[in-house]
Motif scaffolding. Structure first.
Motif, PDB file in Angstrom:
ATOM      1  N   GLY A  44       0.816  -1.215   0.000  1.00 16.55           N
ATOM      2  CA  GLY A  44       0.000   0.000   0.000  1.00 16.55           C
ATOM      3  C   GLY A  44       0.842   1.254   0.000  1.00 16.55           C
ATOM      4  N   MET A  45       1.931   1.237   0.786  1.00 19.63           N
ATOM      5  CA  MET A  45       2.803   2.416   0.817  1.00 19.63           C
ATOM      6  C   MET A  45       3.520   2.604  -0.515  1.00 19.63           C
ATOM      7  SD  MET A  45       4.517   2.738   4.575  1.00 19.63           S
ATOM      8  CE  MET A  45       4.926   1.041   4.874  1.00 19.63           C
ATOM      9  N   ALA A  46       3.946   1.506  -1.132  1.00 21.51           N
ATOM     10  CA  ALA A  46       4.692   1.612  -2.384  1.00 21.51           C
ATOM     11  C   ALA A  46       3.812   2.048  -3.548  1.00 21.51           C
ATOM     12  CB  ALA A  46       5.359   0.268  -2.702  1.00 21.51           C
ATOM     13  N   TYR A  47       2.587   1.520  -3.601  1.00 21.74           N
ATOM     14  CA  TYR A  47       1.763   1.739  -4.784  1.00 21.74           C
ATOM     15  C   TYR A  47       0.532   2.604  -4.532  1.00 21.74           C
ATOM     16  CZ  TYR A  47       4.661  -2.057  -6.521  1.00 21.74           C
ATOM     17  OH  TYR A  47       5.727  -2.828  -6.888  1.00 21.74           O
ATOM     18  N   VAL A  55      12.698   6.590   1.583  1.00 22.60           N
ATOM     19  CA  VAL A  55      13.520   6.210   2.741  1.00 22.60           C
ATOM     20  C   VAL A  55      12.642   5.544   3.810  1.00 22.60           C
ATOM     21  CG1 VAL A  55      14.968   7.088   4.616  1.00 22.60           C
ATOM     22  CG2 VAL A  55      15.260   7.978   2.308  1.00 22.60           C
ATOM     23  N   PHE A  56      11.464   6.104   4.076  1.00 25.86           N
ATOM     24  CA  PHE A  56      10.566   5.505   5.063  1.00 25.86           C
ATOM     25  C   PHE A  56      10.102   4.133   4.598  1.00 25.86           C
ATOM     26  CE2 PHE A  56       6.408   4.582   6.891  1.00 25.86           C
ATOM     27  CZ  PHE A  56       6.717   4.659   8.246  1.00 25.86           C
ATOM     28  N   LEU A  57       9.776   4.015   3.310  1.00 29.66           N
ATOM     29  CA  LEU A  57       9.353   2.718   2.767  1.00 29.66           C
ATOM     30  C   LEU A  57      10.448   1.674   2.984  1.00 29.66           C
ATOM     31  CD1 LEU A  57       7.330   1.016   1.085  1.00 29.66           C
ATOM     32  CD2 LEU A  57       8.546   1.830  -0.949  1.00 29.66           C
ATOM     33  N   TYR A  58      11.701   2.042   2.707  1.00 24.25           N
ATOM     34  CA  TYR A  58      12.821   1.118   2.893  1.00 24.25           C
ATOM     35  C   TYR A  58      13.057   0.795   4.370  1.00 24.25           C
ATOM     36  CZ  TYR A  58      14.400   1.197  -1.982  1.00 24.25           C
ATOM     37  OH  TYR A  58      14.522   1.032  -3.325  1.00 24.25           O
ATOM     38  N   LEU A  59      12.947   1.785   5.237  1.00 20.28           N
ATOM     39  CA  LEU A  59      13.138   1.532   6.665  1.00 20.28           C
ATOM     40  C   LEU A  59      12.032   0.624   7.201  1.00 20.28           C
ATOM     41  CD1 LEU A  59      14.270   5.017   7.999  1.00 20.28           C
ATOM     42  CD2 LEU A  59      15.643   2.925   7.823  1.00 20.28           C
ATOM     43  N   HIS A  60      10.795   0.918   6.859  1.00 18.87           N
ATOM     44  CA  HIS A  60       9.653   0.144   7.328  1.00 18.87           C
ATOM     45  C   HIS A  60       9.747  -1.310   6.851  1.00 18.87           C
ATOM     46  CE1 HIS A  60       5.503  -1.444   6.976  1.00 18.87           C
ATOM     47  NE2 HIS A  60       5.317  -0.799   8.116  1.00 18.87           N
ATOM     48  N   GLY A  61       9.943  -1.486   5.566  1.00 19.89           N
ATOM     49  CA  GLY A  61       9.996  -2.837   5.014  1.00 19.89           C
ATOM     50  C   GLY A  61      11.338  -3.509   5.221  1.00 19.89           C
ATOM     51  N   GLN A 116      12.867   1.558  -7.871  1.00 22.14           N
ATOM     52  CA  GLN A 116      13.156   1.620  -6.439  1.00 22.14           C
ATOM     53  C   GLN A 116      11.911   1.373  -5.597  1.00 22.14           C
ATOM     54  OE1 GLN A 116      13.791   3.977  -8.711  1.00 22.14           O
ATOM     55  NE2 GLN A 116      15.684   5.075  -8.304  1.00 22.14           N
ATOM     56  N   VAL A 117      10.759   1.739  -6.103  1.00 25.29           N
ATOM     57  CA  VAL A 117       9.510   1.567  -5.355  1.00 25.29           C
ATOM     58  C   VAL A 117       9.153   0.079  -5.257  1.00 25.29           C
ATOM     59  CG1 VAL A 117       7.022   2.051  -5.420  1.00 25.29           C
ATOM     60  CG2 VAL A 117       8.661   3.850  -5.958  1.00 25.29           C
ATOM     61  N   HIS A 118       9.566  -0.713  -6.232  1.00 25.37           N
ATOM     62  CA  HIS A 118       9.196  -2.128  -6.276  1.00 25.37           C
ATOM     63  C   HIS A 118      10.016  -3.000  -5.321  1.00 25.37           C
ATOM     64  CE1 HIS A 118       6.655  -1.361  -9.693  1.00 25.37           C
ATOM     65  NE2 HIS A 118       7.663  -0.942 -10.428  1.00 25.37           N
ATOM     66  N   VAL A 120      10.660  -3.214  -1.970  1.00 25.39           N
ATOM     67  CA  VAL A 120      10.035  -3.772  -0.758  1.00 25.39           C
ATOM     68  C   VAL A 120       8.908  -4.741  -1.103  1.00 25.39           C
ATOM     69  CG1 VAL A 120       8.681  -3.191   1.310  1.00 25.39           C
ATOM     70  CG2 VAL A 120      10.794  -1.953   0.806  1.00 25.39           C
ATOM     71  N   PRO A 121       7.947  -4.381  -1.963  1.00 24.70           N
ATOM     72  CA  PRO A 121       6.908  -5.371  -2.307  1.00 24.70           C
ATOM     73  C   PRO A 121       7.493  -6.638  -2.942  1.00 24.70           C
ATOM     74  CG  PRO A 121       6.184  -3.195  -2.965  1.00 24.70           C
ATOM     75  CD  PRO A 121       7.626  -3.062  -2.551  1.00 24.70           C
ATOM     76  N   PHE A 122       8.518  -6.493  -3.781  1.00 21.13           N
ATOM     77  CA  PHE A 122       9.115  -7.665  -4.418  1.00 21.13           C
ATOM     78  C   PHE A 122       9.790  -8.567  -3.384  1.00 21.13           C
ATOM     79  CE2 PHE A 122       9.742  -6.625  -9.194  1.00 21.13           C
ATOM     80  CZ  PHE A 122       8.466  -6.092  -9.278  1.00 21.13           C
ATOM     81  N   LEU A 123      10.496  -7.964  -2.409  1.00 19.73           N
ATOM     82  CA  LEU A 123      11.151  -8.781  -1.381  1.00 19.73           C
ATOM     83  C   LEU A 123      10.124  -9.501  -0.507  1.00 19.73           C
ATOM     84  CD1 LEU A 123      14.164  -6.527  -0.371  1.00 19.73           C
ATOM     85  CD2 LEU A 123      14.226  -8.713  -1.596  1.00 19.73           C
ATOM     86  N   TYR A 124       9.007  -8.833  -0.209  1.00 19.59           N
ATOM     87  CA  TYR A 124       7.948  -9.531   0.524  1.00 19.59           C
ATOM     88  C   TYR A 124       7.428 -10.709  -0.279  1.00 19.59           C
ATOM     89  CZ  TYR A 124       7.363  -6.531   4.548  1.00 19.59           C
ATOM     90  OH  TYR A 124       7.557  -5.882   5.731  1.00 19.59           O
ATOM     91  N   TYR A 125       7.312 -10.545  -1.573  1.00 21.12           N
ATOM     92  CA  TYR A 125       6.859 -11.636  -2.427  1.00 21.12           C
ATOM     93  C   TYR A 125       7.822 -12.811  -2.327  1.00 21.12           C
ATOM     94  CZ  TYR A 125       5.246 -14.180  -6.487  1.00 21.12           C
ATOM     95  OH  TYR A 125       4.781 -15.164  -7.303  1.00 21.12           O
ATOM     96  N   VAL A 126       9.116 -12.544  -2.370  1.00 21.06           N
ATOM     97  CA  VAL A 126      10.128 -13.605  -2.255  1.00 21.06           C
ATOM     98  C   VAL A 126       9.988 -14.330  -0.921  1.00 21.06           C
ATOM     99  CG1 VAL A 126      12.612 -14.043  -2.029  1.00 21.06           C
ATOM    100  CG2 VAL A 126      11.762 -12.527  -3.840  1.00 21.06           C
ATOM    101  N   LEU A 127       9.861 -13.572   0.171  1.00 22.73           N
ATOM    102  CA  LEU A 127       9.728 -14.186   1.494  1.00 22.73           C
ATOM    103  C   LEU A 127       8.453 -15.020   1.594  1.00 22.73           C
ATOM    104  CD1 LEU A 127      10.891 -11.178   3.672  1.00 22.73           C
ATOM    105  CD2 LEU A 127      12.091 -13.349   3.415  1.00 22.73           C
TER     106      LEU A 127
END
Length: 175
Positions: A44-47, A55-61, A116-118, A120-127
């Motif tokens: 939600g934050m990314a898209y 920076v907040f998106l990267y810190l949060h995720g 760059q926006v993708h 965090v969502p992509f890493l969550y997908y991997v996990l």
């Protein structure tokens, strides 16, 4: 004198096994729900239309992703985390297809966002796909059965490619 219950595994083999005695019935629902909540908020934050600073998106995720990686290594072992990286390589196609498909449901396109926006969502997908594969291995009883595990891995890869390919065709067909 200590009695042996069988041949002792070499140290390298022991380090690759998932944490013994860890309550597996707890692992999957806990991490599944926990990562779903963080993953959805990261998505939600990314898209979302009201995006926070990158920076907040990267810190949060990023903090949560690092913590998950530590737990994954402890619970599942080094070899399984290595397989997660293989899953990530396979997942590039799936991530692109599925995130693109989801975004199209909201009238957006994956190319509308900088790479760059993708992250965090992509890493969550991997996990999350790693967790699903671990569940499949345990449900099929193939963790300690190499022949069955090879078959489960082959089916997993084939089905993943089929689903990702269909989603990609559907997404590209609607473009």
């Amino acid at each position: 004198m200590r009695r042996s219950s069988g041949p002792e595994k070499p140290a390298a083999a022991r380090s690759r096994a998932p944490a013994q005695g860890f309550p597996k019935l707890f692992v999957y629902p806990f991490f599944g729900v926990h990562m779903l909540m963080f993953g959805l908020s990261g998505f939600g934050m990314a898209y979302g239309s009201n995006r926070p600073d990158l920076v907040f998106l990267y810190l949060h995720g990023g903090l949560a992703i690092c913590v998950y990686l530590v737990f994954y290594h402890v619970i599942f072992g080094r070899d399984q985390v290595r397989w997660m990286l293989i899953n990530a390589a396979l997942g590039i196609l799936g991530i692109y297809a599925q995130v693109g498909w989801i975004l199209e449901r909201f009238g957006r396109r994956i190319g509308d966002y900088p790479w760059q926006v993708h992250v965090v969502p992509f890493l969550y997908y991997v996990l999350y796909t790693f967790l699903l594969r671990q569940l499949l291995i345990d449900v099929t009883g193939s963790r300690d059965r190499p022949a069955r595990r090879a078959a489960v891995d082959a089916v997993y890869v084939a089905l993943s490619l089929l689903v990702y390919g269909l989603l990609l065709v559907q997404t590209r067909g609607g473009a």
